[in-house]
Design a protein around this motif. Structure first.
Motif, mmCIF file in Angstrom:
data_model
loop_
_atom_site.group_PDB
_atom_site.id
_atom_site.type_symbol
_atom_site.label_atom_id
_atom_site.label_comp_id
_atom_site.label_asym_id
_atom_site.label_seq_id
_atom_site.Cartn_x
_atom_site.Cartn_y
_atom_site.Cartn_z
ATOM 1 N N SER A 124 14.656 2.506 -4.902
ATOM 2 C CA SER A 124 13.418 3.002 -4.291
ATOM 3 C C SER A 124 13.791 4.107 -3.309
ATOM 4 C CB SER A 124 12.663 1.887 -3.560
ATOM 5 O OG SER A 124 11.600 2.430 -2.780
ATOM 6 N N MET A 125 13.491 5.310 -3.678
ATOM 7 C CA MET A 125 13.815 6.426 -2.797
ATOM 8 C C MET A 125 12.905 6.442 -1.563
ATOM 9 S SD MET A 125 16.480 7.910 -4.024
ATOM 10 C CE MET A 125 17.026 6.247 -4.448
ATOM 11 N N GLU A 126 11.712 5.881 -1.693
ATOM 12 C CA GLU A 126 10.831 5.760 -0.527
ATOM 13 C C GLU A 126 11.481 4.858 0.515
ATOM 14 O OE1 GLU A 126 7.620 5.610 2.168
ATOM 15 O OE2 GLU A 126 8.039 7.027 0.537
ATOM 16 N N ILE A 127 11.992 3.699 0.070
ATOM 17 C CA ILE A 127 12.654 2.766 0.986
ATOM 18 C C ILE A 127 13.970 3.365 1.477
ATOM 19 C CG2 ILE A 127 13.747 0.502 1.192
ATOM 20 C CD1 ILE A 127 10.705 0.392 1.100
ATOM 21 N N ALA A 128 14.744 3.915 0.558
ATOM 22 C CA ALA A 128 16.028 4.499 0.953
ATOM 23 C C ALA A 128 15.823 5.599 2.001
ATOM 24 C CB ALA A 128 16.742 5.060 -0.271
ATOM 25 N N GLY A 129 14.739 6.359 1.857
ATOM 26 C CA GLY A 129 14.458 7.415 2.813
ATOM 27 C C GLY A 129 14.253 6.904 4.222
ATOM 28 N N ARG A 130 13.716 5.674 4.349
ATOM 29 C CA ARG A 130 13.554 5.082 5.674
ATOM 30 C C ARG A 130 14.916 4.864 6.332
ATOM 31 N NH1 ARG A 130 11.039 6.307 8.443
ATOM 32 N NH2 ARG A 130 11.314 4.522 9.805
ATOM 33 N N GLN B 207 19.461 2.403 -2.635
ATOM 34 C CA GLN B 207 19.928 3.652 -3.252
ATOM 35 C C GLN B 207 20.653 3.352 -4.560
ATOM 36 O OE1 GLN B 207 21.447 6.672 -0.213
ATOM 37 N NE2 GLN B 207 21.548 4.802 0.993
ATOM 38 N N ILE B 208 21.430 2.291 -4.586
ATOM 39 C CA ILE B 208 22.145 1.779 -5.774
ATOM 40 C C ILE B 208 22.874 2.884 -6.529
ATOM 41 C CG2 ILE B 208 22.041 0.007 -7.549
ATOM 42 C CD1 ILE B 208 19.285 -0.741 -6.723
ATOM 43 N N VAL B 209 23.491 3.764 -5.790
ATOM 44 C CA VAL B 209 24.208 4.904 -6.365
ATOM 45 C C VAL B 209 25.195 4.504 -7.472
ATOM 46 C CG1 VAL B 209 25.941 6.651 -5.779
ATOM 47 C CG2 VAL B 209 23.869 6.428 -4.396
ATOM 48 N N PRO B 210 25.971 3.401 -7.326
ATOM 49 C CA PRO B 210 26.957 3.075 -8.374
ATOM 50 C C PRO B 210 26.349 2.762 -9.732
ATOM 51 C CG PRO B 210 27.449 1.877 -6.341
ATOM 52 C CD PRO B 210 26.091 2.478 -6.172
ATOM 53 N N VAL C 109 10.302 -7.400 -1.516
ATOM 54 C CA VAL C 109 11.572 -6.857 -1.028
ATOM 55 C C VAL C 109 11.307 -5.727 -0.037
ATOM 56 C CG1 VAL C 109 13.734 -5.720 -1.635
ATOM 57 C CG2 VAL C 109 12.821 -7.477 -3.130
ATOM 58 N N ASP C 110 10.319 -4.899 -0.330
ATOM 59 C CA ASP C 110 10.026 -3.752 0.539
ATOM 60 C C ASP C 110 9.846 -4.156 2.004
ATOM 61 O OD1 ASP C 110 10.178 -2.303 -1.755
ATOM 62 O OD2 ASP C 110 8.102 -1.605 -1.767
ATOM 63 N N PRO C 111 9.067 -5.200 2.306
ATOM 64 C CA PRO C 111 8.933 -5.586 3.715
ATOM 65 C C PRO C 111 10.269 -5.910 4.377
ATOM 66 C CG PRO C 111 7.301 -6.722 2.386
ATOM 67 C CD PRO C 111 8.202 -6.019 1.437
ATOM 68 N N LEU C 112 11.150 -6.578 3.637
ATOM 69 C CA LEU C 112 12.454 -6.918 4.194
ATOM 70 C C LEU C 112 13.262 -5.660 4.485
ATOM 71 C CD1 LEU C 112 13.339 -10.008 1.984
ATOM 72 C CD2 LEU C 112 13.121 -10.006 4.476
ATOM 73 N N THR D 27 0.832 -1.205 0.000
ATOM 74 C CA THR D 27 0.000 0.000 0.000
ATOM 75 C C THR D 27 0.867 1.255 0.000
ATOM 76 O OG1 THR D 27 -1.763 -1.155 1.189
ATOM 77 C CG2 THR D 27 -1.778 1.260 1.253
ATOM 78 N N LEU D 28 1.927 1.221 0.798
ATOM 79 C CA LEU D 28 2.830 2.373 0.866
ATOM 80 C C LEU D 28 3.540 2.611 -0.456
ATOM 81 C CD1 LEU D 28 4.346 1.822 4.421
ATOM 82 C CD2 LEU D 28 2.883 3.724 3.697
ATOM 83 N N ARG D 29 3.869 1.548 -1.177
ATOM 84 C CA ARG D 29 4.521 1.712 -2.479
ATOM 85 C C ARG D 29 3.568 2.360 -3.475
ATOM 86 N NH1 ARG D 29 8.336 0.371 -6.034
ATOM 87 N NH2 ARG D 29 9.702 -0.333 -4.383
ATOM 88 N N GLU D 30 2.296 1.976 -3.418
ATOM 89 C CA GLU D 30 1.345 2.463 -4.412
ATOM 90 C C GLU D 30 0.827 3.867 -4.086
ATOM 91 O OE1 GLU D 30 -1.475 -0.693 -4.442
ATOM 92 O OE2 GLU D 30 -0.278 -1.945 -5.780
#
Length: 920
Positions: free
Chosen positions: A816-822, A767-770, A877-880, A52-55
């Motif tokens: 995922s910047m939403e996940i990275a932000g956490r 973030q996967i910056v590389p 993956v998001d839950p993990l 739900t948070l992703r959507e």
């Protein structure tokens, strides 16, 4: 586990979705049965909330989820993490199964060789040119010990069983009762996976890593090699081309036991131990194959004759091995091929006994050549005596398999840092010469000239009567070990010494001087039993690589050694460190340019250049689809020969099932043949290439400046360490090599961190910056500078640029910047949050610019199957990731280490790696 996320898709990949749904349902039922309804409901709550948070971002729901995770008992958290991780393991193996079976699935098996040769035929390439390339063809995957395989062998074995059962289940002729039986067995394995500890409790030894590699090689020996070689022979036959069975398209390499750059666990004793281990395993693979061959070759001299050469060899065998004759002559007297197999089998058994420490004086094969010669005798006899089909059957396939693997399964590369070998030579020369300030104080030119003199000198620098430093003693022992191993198993057992962080020619000459001490190199006698291979890793080293090789090959003694070794010069290109140093755009572009320039140097000096690509699993380390990567190389740089590193989770993904291995190896061979024949000349005019190269130079400069501005930002090291679980990586025990180099003062430093955990940390935090940083900035600047049409043209017509953009696109989908932000909000000091804002801005820029170039509304719109596969994965993956952030916060805020938190955290790292199918 719920499967509603999967059912929304259309029927294009219905079979795959059905298998994943089935595995998810089995997992859910097993969770209920093992750990109860409460745990199952927690898993479903976490899954549905993160979806739900992703959507649609919902701050209230997010805070509720975070609060629940923070308050949940650790044993519940651990089991929740394991549930999601198990789901990914099962989904991965289902995808592997369908890559084998169905074209509707991304990466599914195709007739790669047939398609390649159709294009070669359409291009009217003469059969003589095809034959020339095939005769020098060598595709060499090199398996490394780099620590990126997060799953334990016990889990991988169980997943292998899942794959086998799914394969059985796909048989359309199954009875209902048989399907139920298979489902029961699948449920058994699912339960076993949930009850098997995924974590290693001790760091694996290099010997254990070697056994892991041998596991895959054994599979390839049994199936993949013969299948690919036969498919190649089949295509060649349409051009009237035939090959000798000892001419193989593939060889295998390994760094396990040979790579000592920064790994104190790898010594000369260990190198020899692993070579012996590989030799013993090779013989134990060959012996049963010979036994099976004996069952096949039942031709009787009552019906057909045999050659005089075979008859003579049997008489010699009778004299050498009378006990075999006494046992089998009565049974096989009229079946000479079976009798010959009995003698071969006995020699192999004697070799096994010798490897185990007994039967040292009994007849055995000293190396692979006499074994192949015995098989060739039988093949020739069959061909000459009305048995052509048999000659081109099992015996030919066995010869091809043995030729590919040799007496130690894989050719081991030695790799050591240039500073280590340089210091050893300094010590040796300082012992015999008086140089003001020592040999190490000389300029590069003076050092090089002096080292060439030493190569030509007949004096010995080392002496058993002299005590050297431990590091120098180890190097001297190593060169002696290499010579002894070559004497016993043949020269191909170790062919190359890779010089990590090569800066200039003195780094290469130092290794040759050390090799000379053991008789591996003797210029005046034309002896060159080992080749020195520069590894150019950082951006400036790549830019100077052609100059270094030009000066190196201009030394007459070096040119003579290269000629003695067959006229092939190997150069290794480092993808990972160049990315870490300069960002993905500059790394990829400088690697491309270096290859072009090295090709020109090879042509200038009349030598063949074999390029060794140090690619990893992720885009940030040079990863991406293999065929695209090969076809995107500069013209005339793939000339029948290529070496590519394979490592970590990439090995299990490409070789985990026998059919997968066959598919990947056929794809690789087909790509190298096609690139060698159809890309030997430029596909575009010089003017067009100059325009594109100028554009890429401009783009690279902009991207490099942007990337360096990020990693040189004040506080960036702390930001990286705190926003990722890279510090916790050391606890995972997923490789024998330490994850970082030791710094002098124990401080945090990006320079000390190896390129693998660098990528690993960014992947885990999503973030996967590389994989993209600097790309968006550079492309936007180019577009605003009026280069939009050129960019579109490059994407549509230039394989290099198209592959580059496609790989960046795939990486952007996994971010995922939403996940990275956490991670950032929870773990990073607010004073450093501006760094994350810069990363977000660049990620958004990169998405926008990639969409413009690819003419899509959304990423991966033109690859719908891959897009759907990754979308489903993200829901799990998001839950993990949410669980991992909570666990990192618990760990870092606690005064004392809690083993339960540590365990849960490491399990989450394992799970994210399985979900993204990338570690580092």
């Amino acid at each position: 586990m719920s499967t509603q996320d999967i059912t929304q898709f259309d029927s294009e990949d219905a079979d795959l979705r059905a298998d994943i749904r089935r595995m998810g349902d089995m997992l859910g039922e097993t969770l209920r049965g093992l750990w109860g309804e409460e745990l199952y409901e927690l898993v479903e709550y976490v899954r549905s909330s993160t979806r739900t948070l992703r959507e649609s971002p919902n701050p209230e729901l997010r805070e509720e989820l975070i609060k629940k995770l923070d308050e949940t008992e650790l044993w519940h958290v651990i089991r929740t993490v394991r549930a999601f991780t198990s789901y990914f393991h099962l989904a991965n193996v289902a995808e592997q199964h369908h890559r084998i079976e169905f074209k509707g699935v991304a990466g599914a098996r195709r007739e790669w060789l047939e398609e390649a040769f159709d294009r070669i035929r359409d291009a009217n390439i003469p059969s003589e040119e095809i034959s020339d390339v095939v005769n020098r063809l060598e595709v060499r995957p090199v398996y490394t010990a780099h620590p990126t395989e997060a799953a334990r062998r016990s889990i991988l074995n169980k997943l292998r069983r899942v794959g086998e059962l799914l394969n059985e289940r796909s048989n359309p002729r199954l009875l209902e009762s048989e399907t139920r039986r298979i489902d029961r067995r699948l449920s058994e394995v699912v339960e076993e996976i949930l009850q098997t500890d995924e974590l290693r409790h001790t760091r694996p030894s290099p010997a254990a890593e070697a056994r892991n590699i041998m596991y895959y090689m054994e599979d390839m020996f049994r199936f993949a090699i013969a299948e690919v070689e036969e498919a190649l022979d089949d295509q060649l036959e349409t051009f009237g081309i035939s090959r000798e069975p000892t001419i193989r398209s593939m060889r295998f390499g390994t760094w396990v036991g040979g790579d000592r750059d920064g790994n104190p666990n790898v010594t000369h004793d260990l190198t020899r131990k692993i070579l012996d281990l590989q030799h013993e395993r090779a013989l134990k693979m060959f012996a049963p194959a010979i036994a099976r061959l004996a069952q096949t070759l039942s031709q009787s001299t009552r019906i057909v004759e045999i050659s005089k050469e075979l008859a003579d060899s049997l008489e010699k065998d009778r004299a050498d091995l009378p006990s075999v004759w006494d046992e089998f002559w009565n049974l096989d007297e009229d079946e000479p091929y079976r009798l010959k197999c009995a003698f071969i089998y006995e020699r192999l058994l004697n070799g096994i006994s010798a490897a185990e420490g007994s039967a040292l004086n009994k007849p055995r094969y000293a190396n692979v050549q006499p074994l192949l010669a015995d098989l060739q005798l039988m093949l020739d006899s069959l061909e000459a005596n009305e048995s052509g089909a048999s000659a081109n059957g099992e015996i030919r396939r066995l010869m091809q398999r043995i030729s590919a693997f040799g007496m130690t399964l894989a050719t081991m590369d030695i790799r050591q840092h240039a500073d280590v070998t340089g210091a050893a030579v300094n010590e040796l020369i300082d012992r015999v010469d008086s140089i003001d300030g020592g040999f190490g104080s000389l300029s590069m030119d003076d050092r090089s000239a002096r080292l060439v003199e030493e190569l030509n000198s007949k004096r010995v620098l080392s002496s058993r009567a002299i005590t050297f430093s431990p590091a120098t003693t180890e190097i001297l022992n190593l060169v002696e070990t290499v010579r002894q191993a070559q004497d016993e198993y043949g020269q191909p057992v170790i062919e190359s010494w890779i010089v990590a962080m090569t800066r200039d020619i003195d780094d290469l000459l130092a290794v040759l001087v050390l090799a000379k001490e053991a008789g591996l190199v003797v210029p005046e006698e034309g002896i060159a039993r080992i080749s020195v291979v520069p590894l150019f890793e950082e951006i400036e080293d790549l830019r100077r690589s052609h100059e270094v090789m030009d000066r190196f090959l201009s030394i007459p003694e070096i040119k003579s050694l290269v000629t003695s070794a067959g006229g092939v010069v190997e150069v290794m290109l480092g993808y990972s460190d160049s990315n870490k140093d300069g960002g993905i755009t500059t790394s990829q572009w400088e690697l491309y340019k270096a290859q072009r320039e090295l090709r020109t140097i090879g042509q200038k000096h009349g030598v063949a250049m074999r390029l060794f690509h140090g690619r990893g699993g992720t885009v940030g380390r040079g990863g991406g689809p293999t065929r695209d990567a090969v076809m995107a190389q500069p013209y005339a740089t793939v000339d029948g020969r290529i070496k590519i590193t394979e490592q970590g989770e990439v090995i299990s993904d490409k070789y985990g099932l026998p059919e997968l291995a066959r598919n990947h190896l056929e794809l690789s061979v087909a790509a190298v043949i096609e690139a060698s024949l159809l890309h030997a000349e430029p596909h575009h005019s010089d003017e067009k290439l100059e325009e594109w190269f100028a554009a890429m130079d401009w783009i690279s400069d902009k991207a490099y400046a942007k990337y360096r501005s990020l990693i040189e930002t004040d506080g960036f090291v702390d930001y990286f360490m705190d926003s990722t679980p890279v510090e916790e990586l050391a606890g995972m025990n997923i490789g024998s090599r330490p994850s970082r180099r030791a710094s002098a003062d124990g401080s945090r430093s990006i320079d000390d961190l190896r390129a693998i955990p660098w990528v690993f940390g960014w992947m885990q935090s999503r973030q996967i910056v590389p994989g993209y940083f600097g790309v968006g900035h550079a492309l936007r600047e180019a577009r605003e500078a009026g280069m939009e049409d050129v960019l579109a043209e490059m994407f549509n017509e230039w394989a290099f640029f198209n592959t580059f953009i496609s790989n960046v696109e795939m990486t952007l989908v996994k971010t995922s910047m939403e996940i990275a932000g956490r991670y950032v909000d929870t773990l990073v000091d607010p004073s450093l949050h501006h760094i994350f804002e810069g990363i977000k801005e660049e990620r958004n820029r990169s998405i926008n610019e990639v969409l413009r170039i690819t003419a899509q509304d959304n990423l991966l719109d033109k690859q719908p199957v891959l897009k759907r596969t990754l979308a489903v994965r993200e829901y799990y993956v998001d839950p993990l990731n949410y669980l991992q952030v909570s666990l990192l916060a618990r760990r870092r805020s606690a005064e004392d280490d809690d083993p339960s938190v540590e365990r849960a955290l490491l399990l989450s790292i394992n799970g994210v790696a399985a979900g993204l199918k990338n570690t580092g």
